[in-house]
Design a protein around this motif. Structure first.
Motif, short mmCIF file in Angstrom:
data_model
loop_
_atom_site.label_atom_id
_atom_site.label_comp_id
_atom_site.label_asym_id
_atom_site.label_seq_id
_atom_site.Cartn_x
_atom_site.Cartn_y
_atom_site.Cartn_z
N VAL A 96 0.84 -1.20 0.00
CA VAL A 96 0.00 0.00 0.00
C VAL A 96 0.88 1.25 0.00
CG1 VAL A 96 -1.69 1.33 1.33
CG2 VAL A 96 -1.95 -1.15 1.11
N ARG A 97 1.92 1.22 0.79
CA ARG A 97 2.82 2.38 0.89
C ARG A 97 3.47 2.69 -0.46
NH1 ARG A 97 5.27 5.33 4.68
NH2 ARG A 97 7.37 6.11 4.32
N ARG A 98 3.88 1.66 -1.16
CA ARG A 98 4.57 1.86 -2.45
C ARG A 98 3.63 2.34 -3.56
NH1 ARG A 98 9.38 -0.99 -3.56
NH2 ARG A 98 10.72 -0.98 -1.72
N TYR A 99 2.37 1.89 -3.51
CA TYR A 99 1.50 2.10 -4.67
C TYR A 99 0.31 3.02 -4.42
CZ TYR A 99 4.13 -1.56 -7.01
OH TYR A 99 5.15 -2.28 -7.59
N TYR A 100 0.19 3.57 -3.21
CA TYR A 100 -0.97 4.42 -2.97
C TYR A 100 -0.63 5.60 -2.08
CZ TYR A 100 -5.52 6.04 -1.34
OH TYR A 100 -6.61 6.82 -1.03
N VAL A 101 -0.94 6.81 -2.57
CA VAL A 101 -0.89 8.04 -1.76
C VAL A 101 -2.22 8.74 -1.96
CG1 VAL A 101 0.19 10.29 -1.44
CG2 VAL A 101 1.61 8.27 -1.89
N SER A 102 -2.93 8.93 -0.87
CA SER A 102 -4.26 9.54 -0.95
C SER A 102 -4.18 10.92 -1.59
CB SER A 102 -4.84 9.67 0.46
OG SER A 102 -6.09 10.31 0.43
N GLY A 103 -5.05 11.17 -2.56
CA GLY A 103 -5.07 12.47 -3.23
C GLY A 103 -4.18 12.55 -4.44
N GLU A 104 -3.22 11.64 -4.56
CA GLU A 104 -2.31 11.65 -5.71
C GLU A 104 -2.54 10.47 -6.64
OE1 GLU A 104 1.78 12.05 -4.79
OE2 GLU A 104 1.53 13.89 -3.64
N THR A 105 -2.77 9.30 -6.06
CA THR A 105 -3.01 8.11 -6.88
C THR A 105 -4.37 8.23 -7.56
OG1 THR A 105 -1.72 6.77 -5.34
CG2 THR A 105 -3.20 5.60 -6.83
N ALA A 106 -4.40 8.02 -8.86
CA ALA A 106 -5.65 8.11 -9.62
C ALA A 106 -6.62 7.03 -9.15
CB ALA A 106 -5.36 7.93 -11.11
N PRO A 107 -7.94 7.32 -9.15
CA PRO A 107 -8.93 6.32 -8.72
C PRO A 107 -8.79 5.00 -9.47
CG PRO A 107 -9.97 8.47 -8.93
CD PRO A 107 -8.57 8.63 -9.46
N SER A 108 -8.48 5.05 -10.75
CA SER A 108 -8.35 3.80 -11.52
C SER A 108 -7.16 2.98 -11.01
CB SER A 108 -8.18 4.11 -13.01
OG SER A 108 -7.03 4.92 -13.22
N ASP A 109 -6.06 3.67 -10.71
CA ASP A 109 -4.89 2.96 -10.18
C ASP A 109 -5.17 2.41 -8.79
OD1 ASP A 109 -3.33 3.40 -12.45
OD2 ASP A 109 -2.66 5.35 -11.73
N ARG A 110 -5.90 3.21 -7.99
CA ARG A 110 -6.26 2.73 -6.65
C ARG A 110 -7.10 1.47 -6.75
NH1 ARG A 110 -10.63 6.27 -4.41
NH2 ARG A 110 -11.73 4.94 -5.90
N ASN A 111 -8.06 1.46 -7.66
CA ASN A 111 -8.93 0.30 -7.81
C ASN A 111 -8.15 -0.93 -8.28
OD1 ASN A 111 -11.05 1.92 -7.05
ND2 ASN A 111 -11.73 2.34 -9.16
N LYS A 112 -7.20 -0.71 -9.20
CA LYS A 112 -6.36 -1.85 -9.63
C LYS A 112 -5.53 -2.39 -8.48
CE LYS A 112 -4.77 0.39 -13.31
NZ LYS A 112 -3.97 0.72 -14.52
N LEU A 113 -5.02 -1.48 -7.64
CA LEU A 113 -4.25 -1.91 -6.47
C LEU A 113 -5.11 -2.76 -5.54
CD1 LEU A 113 -1.84 -1.84 -4.51
CD2 LEU A 113 -2.73 0.35 -3.64
N VAL A 114 -6.34 -2.30 -5.29
CA VAL A 114 -7.24 -3.05 -4.41
C VAL A 114 -7.52 -4.44 -4.96
CG1 VAL A 114 -9.60 -3.14 -3.47
CG2 VAL A 114 -8.31 -0.99 -3.40
N VAL A 115 -7.80 -4.51 -6.27
CA VAL A 115 -8.09 -5.80 -6.90
C VAL A 115 -6.87 -6.73 -6.79
CG1 VAL A 115 -8.57 -6.96 -9.09
CG2 VAL A 115 -9.85 -4.90 -8.46
#
Length: 602
Positions: free
Chosen positions: A444-463
């Motif tokens: 999560v730390r490497r691939y997600y920063v709230s407000g910067e990570t695009a929603p599509s990228d966030r969703n791919k990370l979650v999946v």
């Protein structure tokens, strides 16, 4: 008495000496009156949602939260101290007791492979811990890391299991201390225990010697961290000399015929033993809690953690191989395997050196564990999830005396009653669970920063995370429930492989480590998740039932006390920060580091 600024920008009363008033335990607004508490209970749902979705600021963990202890811990440790702390924390009861138990009952001579498997899992976790400890050098260890990346609620569940890990680990080592002490005096371990026939067999061998040893360790741990380091350094050198003696002297009596059959229970026996022998690697996470007391975390922590784990793994493999070369696996004594093995090959005098070395090793394990567990509890109490009285750092010693004493009292109670086999299995569950969460947090730390990570990228990370976790759980369940076949693995392992590859290829990195990072990301953290969950599939169902009971108790405490205390503390901190900004900007909040850069709000 006097007044001082607290970590939230407010004013607090500065106490002299030890205080034990209600405000030391429940100072929050929700506990000021019964009506306040009733209102807090009615808001439980809203508050729980807030705590689940809230992530802590890195800057807050490093400044505000740390300041709640009242005094700073002393920065006087180097990488050399950390290596010896790591060796002292890890090489103890696991190798000197559980090696015999698992070689005889599960793995046979292949116990050396079991140590390799659990060592690989531990090393992957060491990498994850090291990156976090360098970036967030606070006493909270994995609790602080999870607060920053996965939020308050997940961090609390992990915190409860961290405390369980330390209490159980210390209790198991203390009981093993009694076993080897008895061997040193030519007695059976149970000769020094009180048999309470009215209690259940698993809890009927009462161990007063274990309690005395824990009390002595507690006294030493509260005096000085640097003094503890020096003692551990000297004791660990002696311990390493004993290990070299065991390997060299043992190999002079080696008989390669004892290695046959090498895998009497096959691969299942190897992995079942690995899950339990993971206990032998528990303790290195205590080193990460000393980051706050380290002079140069960016250099000292990677050298200390990785160096200690490398040395430990090599020692474990050599010791376990030596043991199985000395005796047929079905003749190994599960209580004091090395001492009995030397007696069996005509070197009866050597058992005294072995017992002395084992006692030295277990003493240092208890000592480093006492230091680590107190710092975990201190940081948890800083967030008010536990009473803030436990967060106090003594102004003279620079150590958390209250937390040290409370944790070791709990350890003594468990050590007094509970048999080693129960402790080792339950410890492995909580430890593997925590290490798995830390690996998830690193992704999560490497691939997600709230407000910067695009929603599509966030969703791919979650999946991707869901697929990595579910395929790992599926692999572990198939291993636990199916004695034969490979079809399940043909489904789960490719899913894990594809999910990790998709994460690497399609989700852009949101953050890169500043000074030291886990190599081969996201593969090593993902592999850590897979191995830790897979090893969980080798632990017996009764241990999971005990783990479930503990988790339920944690949730009850959290919903009635911890949630409301931490919620009030976090909201007070927010108000303090906002007020400070307005003062600095003459009524207008100045530009500051956005919450998105550091993960959210405290």
């Amino acid at each position: 008495m006097g007044l001082a600024r607290d970590g939230d920008g407010g004013t607090v009363t500065k106490r002299r000496g030890c205080s034990c008033t209600k405000d030391d335990f429940l100072p929050e607004e929700s506990f000021k009156s019964w009506s306040n508490y009733g209102q807090a209970l009615r808001e439980t749902g809203m508050r729980l949602k807030d705590r689940i979705t809230t992530r802590s600021l890195e800057t807050a963990e490093l400044t505000e939260v740390r300041a709640r202890s009242g005094h700073e811990m002393k920065k006087n440790l180097t990488w050399w101290d950390l290596i010896w702390f790591g060796i002292g924390a890890v090489i103890g009861a696991g190798i000197f007791v559980l090696t015999g138990q698992e070689a005889k009952e599960e793995a046979g001579p292949a116990v050396v492979l079991s140590f390799v498997v659990s060592g690989i899992s531990a090393m992957l976790s060491v990498f994850c811990y090291t990156e976090f400890a360098v970036e967030i050098p606070v006493a909270g260890g994995s609790f602080a890391y999870l607060r920053v990346e996965l939020g308050d609620f997940v961090a609390f569940i992990a915190a409860g299991n961290i405390l369980l890990e330390y209490v159980i680990g210390g209790a198991a080592v203390a009981r093993s201390w009694t076993s080897y002490f008895a061997t040193l005096l030519n007695h059976h371990p149970n000769d020094f225990r009180i048999h309470a026939t009215s209690l259940s067999p698993d809890y009927s061998r009462l161990d007063p010697i274990a309690c005395v040893v824990i009390a002595a360790v507690c006294l030493f741990a509260v005096i000085s961290t640097k003094g503890t380091s020096r003692f551990n350094y000297i004791a660990s050198i002696i311990h390493m000399a004993v290990i070299i003696f065991i390997v060299v002297a043992g190999l002079t009596k080696a008989d390669t015929r004892n290695l046959a059959p090498f895998t009497p229970l096959g691969a299942r026996g190897i992995f079942s033993a690995s899950a339990v022998l993971f206990f032998a690697y528990v303790g290195f996470d205590a080193v990460s809690t000393m980051a706050e007391e380290t002079k140069n975390p960016a250099k000292d922590i990677p050298l200390g953690l990785v160096g200690a784990m490398t040395i430990t793994t090599v020692c474990y493999c050599l010791l376990s191989l030596t043991l199985t070369l000395m005796q047929p696996y079905n003749q190994i004594d599960p209580d004091a395997p090395f001492s009995v093995a030397f007696s069996a090959v005509g070197m009866d005098w050597a058992k005294y050196i072995v017992a002395f070395g084992a006692l030295k090793g277990m003493t240092t394990v208890l000592l480093v564990s006492a230091v680590g567990q107190a710092r975990y509890l201190t940081h948890i109490a800083r967030t008010h999830m536990m009473p803030p009285w436990l967060a106090a750092v003594h102004p003279r010693t620079g150590t958390p005396i209250n937390a040290t004493v409370v944790m070791l009292v709990a350890t003594s109670v468990i050590a007094f009653f509970t048999n080693l086999n129960i402790l080792s299995n339950l410890l492995s569950i909580s430890t593997l669970f925590i290490f798995m969460l830390v690996a998830v947090a690193l992704l999560v730390r490497r691939y997600y920063v709230s407000g910067e990570t695009a929603p599509s990228d966030r969703n791919k990370l979650v999946v991707c995370l869901v697929l990595i976790l579910s395929s790992s759980v599926g692999t572990g369940l198939f291993w636990a429930l199916s004695k034969k076949g490979w079809v399940g693995y043909a489904v789960t392992l490719p899913v894990w492989l594809i999910a990790t590859a998709v994460l690497q290829l399609t989700v852009p990195r949101a953050r890169r480590p500043k000074t030291w990072g886990v190599p081969l990301g996201p593969w090593l953290p993902s592999a850590s998740i897979l191995i830790n969950i897979f090893l969980l599939g080798s632990i017996d169902g009764l241990s999971f039932a005990r783990f479930g009971v503990w988790t339920v108790l944690l949730l009850i405490y959290y919903l009635f006390l911890g949630l409301h205390a931490s919620y009030d503390t976090a909201k007070a901190a927010e108000k303090g920060r906002e007020g400070s900004k307005l003062e600095e900007g003459n009524g207008v909040a100045p530009a500051a580091i956005p919450p998105e850069k550091t993960g959210g709000i405290i």
